[in-house]
Design an enzyme around this catalytic site. Structure first.
Site, short mmCIF file in Angstrom:
data_model
loop_
_atom_site.label_atom_id
_atom_site.label_comp_id
_atom_site.label_asym_id
_atom_site.label_seq_id
_atom_site.Cartn_x
_atom_site.Cartn_y
_atom_site.Cartn_z
N CYS A 1 28.53 25.95 89.83
CA CYS A 1 28.98 26.75 88.83
C CYS A 1 29.88 25.68 87.91
O CYS A 1 29.63 24.46 88.31
CB CYS A 1 30.21 27.67 89.71
SG CYS A 1 31.31 26.65 90.50
N CYS B 1 31.81 22.62 89.47
CA CYS B 1 30.55 21.39 89.68
C CYS B 1 30.55 20.95 88.34
O CYS B 1 30.53 19.39 88.68
CB CYS B 1 29.30 21.98 90.04
SG CYS B 1 29.25 22.80 91.62
N ASP C 1 37.42 48.22 70.97
CA ASP C 1 38.76 47.81 70.60
C ASP C 1 39.00 48.02 69.35
O ASP C 1 37.77 48.25 68.30
CB ASP C 1 38.93 46.09 70.77
CG ASP C 1 40.43 45.73 70.33
OD1 ASP C 1 40.75 44.99 69.49
OD2 ASP C 1 41.28 46.43 71.24
N ASP D 1 37.30 41.63 69.75
CA ASP D 1 37.15 40.29 68.68
C ASP D 1 37.58 39.07 69.46
O ASP D 1 37.58 38.16 69.02
CB ASP D 1 37.97 40.40 67.53
CG ASP D 1 39.21 40.55 67.75
OD1 ASP D 1 40.28 40.84 66.87
OD2 ASP D 1 40.00 40.48 68.86
N ASP E 1 41.53 39.67 73.58
CA ASP E 1 40.85 40.76 74.36
C ASP E 1 40.10 40.04 75.49
O ASP E 1 39.75 40.77 76.35
CB ASP E 1 39.64 41.31 73.65
CG ASP E 1 40.16 42.42 72.52
OD1 ASP E 1 39.70 42.63 71.42
OD2 ASP E 1 41.42 43.00 72.80
#
Lengths: 64, 781
Positions: B18, B21, B452, B652, B656
Site C-alpha cells: 500500500c 510502503c 453534487d 468536484d 467533496d
C-alpha cells in the site's frame, strides 16, 4: 482495535481494511498489549513495529 | 541544477502492498547521502532514484530498500540519463520500463525463433515416420532429433523451468509447472529410450522395433506455448499505445527567453517561471499562463474540446496542446512531472498496472486448478499403465502429457489484465481516468448515482440575479448592500461569494476593506467593514428574526431555483442577495441516460429544499438531498449505502473528498487537481456528465469482456481434459495427441487477447460531447 464486520480489521498505519484470515496466513498479525493488529503488508507492519505508540494513539488518523 | 553527472536508476522493488510502503521506502532512500530524489511507484513495483554517483551507488540504494524491509533487484544495465525526459520522471521511468518490457519481448522472440526453427525438422521427422515416408530418412534419426530437441528444452524452455522452480519455492504450483513437467516427461523419456532401447521394447508405431520418440512433442509444446506468451507480451505493449500517444504529445524542446536571449532548450530544462515562446503550429511544451500575444489553441487531446480555444493574456495553457496560427509568450507554471499531461499519464499507467478484484478470483481458481490437474494426470497415468492396452507405458505417458498440457490455464493469467489495459486506455482516450482496476470493475455494479450540485450539475459560475433590501434597512441601497456583502466575501473561494464579488467588480464599484474575517463552514461568513459587523449567509446564521417580507421574497426566489443569501449588519438582517447557477447544457440529457441505464439519480446540495427542488426538476432528477452541510455529505452517502444501494458520488473534489471516499465509487469532475484524483476512483477530465454515462458503459463493457475472456481461457481446455485423459478411448478410440493439446492452449491465449482487443471498438452511448466548460475556466485563474 477497529473491528468491522465479517472478520476484518483496519490496518492502523494506512487505514486499509484487511481480511484477518488472510493476514494471519501471511504472518501479518501482531499482538500488542492484548490487542490484535492486522496489516495490509510487511511495510505497514514494519512501520508499526518501529513506533507502535504513534499508531496506537487514538488521535492518530490512519492514512497512506 | 545543471550537474551533468546525476544518474537515474530504476529498481524493481518487491513486497509493497500500500502507499504506506511507498512512504517508508521513500524515507529510507531519501536518507541515503547523495540521493536527489526517490520516486517509488506502487503499481509498477519499482523505485526510480536520481542520485549523485560520486556520493553513493546502486548497491547502497539496494541496501536502503532492504533496510526498509523490502527486496530490491539491482538492474543489469543501469540507465545513465542526464536530466529528466520529456514529461519529467514519468517519461524516464516509462522509458526504463518500456526498455524492460522491450527486452522481455525481444527475449521471448529469440527463444521462440530458436524453438521454432528447431521444431520444424523434428516435425518433418514425425511426418517421415507417419504420413510421408518419402522424406529423407535422416530426419527420423534419433540422435539428430536429440540434437535438435536439446537446445529447445534447455534454452527455449528455460523460463518455464524458472517459473516452476519459483512456484515450488513458494510451495505452490502454477502453469509453468504443468508445462515444465509435461515437456520434461516427453523429453526425458525420449532420451532414456535412445540410451536404453531394450528397456522400453514395445510394438511402437512403425515397423521397426525401436521405441517411438517424443522429442517432436516436447519441442512443439514449448514452441506453441512460447508463441502464446510472445503474443501476450506484444499485445501488452500495443495496448499501452494510449499512453505512448499521450506521452508523445509533449515536444522535445522549448523556446525560452532568458536574460533577453532566446534559447532552444530541451524540455527537461524548463523550470517554472521561465518565459516560453510559442509560434504557429507548434506544440505547447509545458503548463503556463499567457503573458502576451494571442492565438487559438486546439486542446482536444486533453479536454476533448473540439473547437480551438482563444488564448490571450492571463489565460492558462496546457502542455501538449497544439497552437493554431497565432503566436504568444507565456510563463511556465508547471513543468516536468507536475504538468497535467504527466499526471494523466501517471494515473493511466498506475491504473493499467493495478489488480482488479475479479483477477484475484481468477488467481484463486488457478491455485486450486493446477494441483487438481496434476492429480488427474497422475490418475490417467496409473489407469493407462495398469489397465490400458499395449503399449501401456507409451500410451500412459502420452495421455498424461496431453492432460498436463491441455489443462494449462495460461490464458487465465491473461484474461483480466489485457481487458483492463484496453479498458483503461480506452477510457483515457475519452477523458475518463480510472485510478485503478478496482474502480473500473466496481463502477459496473453501481445502482445509485449521487450528483453534487455546484460545479457538477451546474456550471459552478453562479451570478447574482436579485438584490432585495428589507424595510428595516433604513435607506440602504441595493448597491450599498452588495458593496458590503462583497467586501466580506472578497477572497472567498465559495462560488456564491465569488458571484457577489464579481457583480460588484462588473458594476465598477470599489470594495471597501474588511477585517476580522470569520467563516462558519456551510453557514456563512462575517467580517468587519467600515466599522460595521456584516454577516452573509443562511437565515439562521445571519441573525434573529428575518422579517416576514424578506422571507417571503426568499421563498419566491427559491422556487425559481435561486440560492438566497441573507445579509445582516450589526446583527440586524437588512436584505438578501439571490444567486442563480445555471445547469450545464448536457446535464439533463446525461441524467436521462443514467435513468435509461437503470440507475437512480439523486442530487446533493447545501441549498434549501425549495431551491434544490427547482433545479432537480429542471434536470430530471427524482431524489433531492438538500440542506446538506459539507461535513454531512459523507454521512448521507453512508446512509444511502446502508439502504442497500451501490453508490457512485460525483463531485468536484475540492470539498467533496470525504464523500467521494465514502461512496462505493467516487467520481471527480474537472481538471484532475490533486485532491480530486486522490479521493476519487474515477476522474472525468472533460467536466461534463456525459462522461459519467460513458464511464459506466465502458465499465460494463469491460467486465463483460473479462467474463468472456475467463470463459474462453478455460472452456475448451477444460472440455478437452476428458478427451486428453482418454476417457473416450474405450468407445471411440479417440486420443488427444499432446501436440494438439499445445495447439489448443495457444489458441485459447490468442482468443483471449483478440477478444480483449475487441474492446478497442467500444463506442460511447452518450450524446456527442458537449463543450466542456469548467475545465477551461479552472485554468484561467
Amino acid at each position: 482495535m477497529n473491528q468491522t464486520d465479517q472478520g476484518t480489521l483496519v490496518d492502523p498505519v494506512c487505514g486499509m481494511t484487511v481480511d484477518l484470515a488472510e493476514a494471519e496466513a501471511e504472518g501479518l498479525v501482531l499482538d500488542l498489549d492484548g490487542t490484535t493488529y492486522a496489516f495490509c503488508g510487511r511495510g505497514c507492519m514494519l512501520e508499526f513495529r518501529d513506533d507502535p505508540a504513534r499508531f496506537v494513539d487514538p488521535q492518530h488518523r490512519p492514512s497512506m | 541544477m545543471t550537474d551533468q553527472s546525476i544518474r537515474i536508476v530504476n529498481l524493481p522493488v518487491e513486497g509493497m502492498t500500500c502507499a504506506s510502503c511507498v512512504n517508508r521506502i521513500t524515507r529510507f532512500l531519501d536518507r541515503v547521502d547523495g540521493v536527489e530524489e526517490a520516486n517509488v511507484n506502487l503499481a509498477t513495483d519499482s523505485a526510480t532514484i536520481r542520485f549523485d554517483p560520486s556520493r553513493t551507488d546502486v548497491a547502497a540504494l539496494v541496501s536502503a530498500v532492504e533496510a526498509a524491509g523490502y527486496l530490491a533487484v539491482p538492474p543489469a544495465e543501469p540507465s545513465a540519463e542526464t536530466g529528466a525526459g520529456a514529461t519529467g520522471a514519468t517519461a524516464t521511468t516509462d522509458r526504463v520500463e518500456s526498455t524492460n518490457s522491450e527486452r522481455h519481448l525481444a527475449d521471448l522472440r529469440r527463444r521462440l525463433a530458436v524453438a521454432g526453427v528447431l521444431t520444424v525438422p523434428l516435425l518433418l521427422g514425425l511426418a517421415r515416420m507417419t504420413v510421408a515416408p518419402f522424406l529423407p530418412a535422416f530426419l527420423a534419426d534419433p540422435w539428430l532429433q536429440l540434437l535438435l530437441a536439446t537446445p529447445v528444452q534447455i534454452y527455449a524452455a528455460a523460463p518455464f523451468y524458472r517459473g516452476a522452480f519459483n512456484a515450488l519455492r513458494h510451495r505452490t504450483t502454477d502453469m509453468n509447472t504443468l508445462v515444465a513437467v509435461g515437456t520434461s516427461a516427453a523429453y526425458g523419456y525420449s532420451v532414456a529410450a535412445i540410451l536404453a532401447p531394450g528397456f522400453f521394447a514395445v510394438a511402437g508405431r512403425t515397423a521397426n522395433a525401436a521405441p517411438p520418440l517424443y522429442f517432436d512433442t516436447a519441442a512443439t509444446i514449448v514452441t506453441l506455448i512460447l508463441l502464446g506468451r510472445f503474443l501476450e507480451a506484444r499485445a501488452r505493449s500495443h495496448t499501452s499505445d494510449a499512453i505512448r500517444r499521450l506521452i508523445d504529445l509533449a515536444p522535445r524542446t522549448a523556446r525560452i527567453v532568458r536574460d533577453g536571449a532566446e534559447l532552444d532548450l530541451p524540455i527537461g530544462d524548463v523550470v517554472a517561471g521561465d518565459i516560453v515562446l510559442v509560434r504557429a503550429a507548434e506544440r505547447i511544451p509545458v503548463d503556463g499562463v499567457v503573458l502576451s500575444g494571442r492565438s487559438a489553441v486546439d486542446e482536444s487531446m486533453v479536454t476533448g474540446e473540439s473547437m480551438p480555444v482563444t488564448k490571450a493574456a492571463d489565460d492558462g495553457v496546457i502542455g501538449g496542446t497544439l497552437n493554431g496560427t497565432g503566436s504568444f509568450t507565456f510563463r511556465a507554471t508547471r513543468v516536468g512531472a507536475d504538468t497535467v499531461l504527466a499526471r494523466i499519464v501517471r494515473l493511466v499507467q498506475e491504473a493499467q498496472g493495478s489488480r482488479a478484484p475479479i483477477q484475484r478470483l481468477a488467481d484463486a481458481v488457478t491455485g486450486i486448478f493446477v494441483p487438481f490437474v496434476i492429480v488427474v494426470a497422475a490418475i490417467t497415468f496409473i489407469v493407462w499403465f495398469v489397465a490400458g492396452p499395449a503399449p501401456a507405458f507409451n500410451l500412459a505417458l502420452l495421455n498424461t502429457i496431453a492432460v498436463l498440457i491441455i489443462a494449462c490455464p495460461c490464458a487465465l493469467g491473461l484474461a483480466t489484465p489485457t481487458s483492463i489495459i484496453v479498458g483503461t486506455g480506452k477510457g483515457a482516450e475519452q477523458g475518463i481516468l480510472f485510478r485503478n482496476a478496482e474502480s473500473l470493475e466496481r463502477l459496473r455494479s453501481v445502482t445509485a448515482v449521487v450528483l453534487d450540485k455546484t460545479g457538477t450539475l451546474t456550471e459552478g459560475k453562479p451570478t447574482v440575479t436579485d438584490v432585495v433590501v428589507g424595510s428595516a434597512a433604513g435607506g440602504l441601497t441595493d448597491e450599498a448592500l452588495l458593496r458590503l456583502a462583497a467586501a466580506v466575501e472578497r477572497g472567498s473561494e465559495h462560488p456564491l461569494g465569488e458571484a457577489i464579488v464579481r457583480r460588484v467588480h462588473e458594476a465598477g464599484i470599489e470594495l471597501p476593506a474588511a477585517t476580522d474575517f470569520n467563516a462558519s463552514a456551510g453557514d456563512g461568513v462575517e467580517a468587519l467593514v467600515e466599522g460595521l459587523t456584516v454577516r452573509v449567509g443562511r437565515a439562521g446564521f445571519v441573525g434573529v428574526a428575518v422579517e416576514a417580507a424578506l422571507l417571503g421574497q426568499a421563498e419566491r426566489l427559491a422556487a425559481f431555483g435561486r440560492t438566497v443569501m441573507f445579509v445582516a449588519v450589526n446583527g440586524r438582517p437588512v436584505g438578501l442577495i439571490a444567486v442563480a447557477d445555471t445547469l450545464k447544457p448536457g446535464s439533463a440529457a446525461a441524467v436521462a441516460e443514467l435513468h435509461r441505464l437503470g440507475l437512480s439519480v439523486a442530487m446533493l446540495t447545501g441549498d434549501d429544499e425549495r431551491t434544490a427542488g427547482a433545479i432537480a426538476a429542471e434536470a430530471g432528477i427524482e431524489r433531492v438531498l438538500a440542506d446538506v452541510r459539507p461535513a454531512e455529505k459523507a454521512a448521507r452517502i453512508r446512509a444511502l449505502r446502508a439502504e442497500g444501494a451501490v453508490v457512485a458520488m460525483v463531485g468536484d473534489g475540492v470539498n467533496d473528498a470525504p464523500a467521494l471516499a465514502t461512496a462505493d465509487v467516487g467520481i471527480a469532475m474537472g481538471n484532475g487537481t490533486d485532491i480530486a484524483i486522490e479521493a476519487a476512483g474515477v476522474t472525468l477530465l472533460r467536466g461534463d456528465l456525459g462522461g459519467l454515462v460513458t464511464a459506466i458503459a465502458l465499465s460494463r463493457a469491460t467486465m463483460r469482456n473479462i467474463r468472456q475472456n475467463l470463459f474462453w481461457a478455460f472452456a475448451y481446455n477444460v472440455a478437452l481434459i476428458p478427451l486428453a485423459a482418454g476417457a473416450l478411448y474405450p468407445f471411440t478410440g479417440w486420443l488427444l495427441d499432446p501436440i494438439f493439446a499445445a495447439g489448443a492452449m495457444a489458441l485459447s491465449s490468442v482468443t483471449v487477447v483478440s477478444n480483449a482487443l475487441r474492446l478497442r471498438g467500444f463506442r460511447s452511448p452518450a450524446a456527442p460531447s458537449m463543450p466542456p466548460s469548467t475545465f477551461r475556466e479552472e485554468y484561467s485563474r
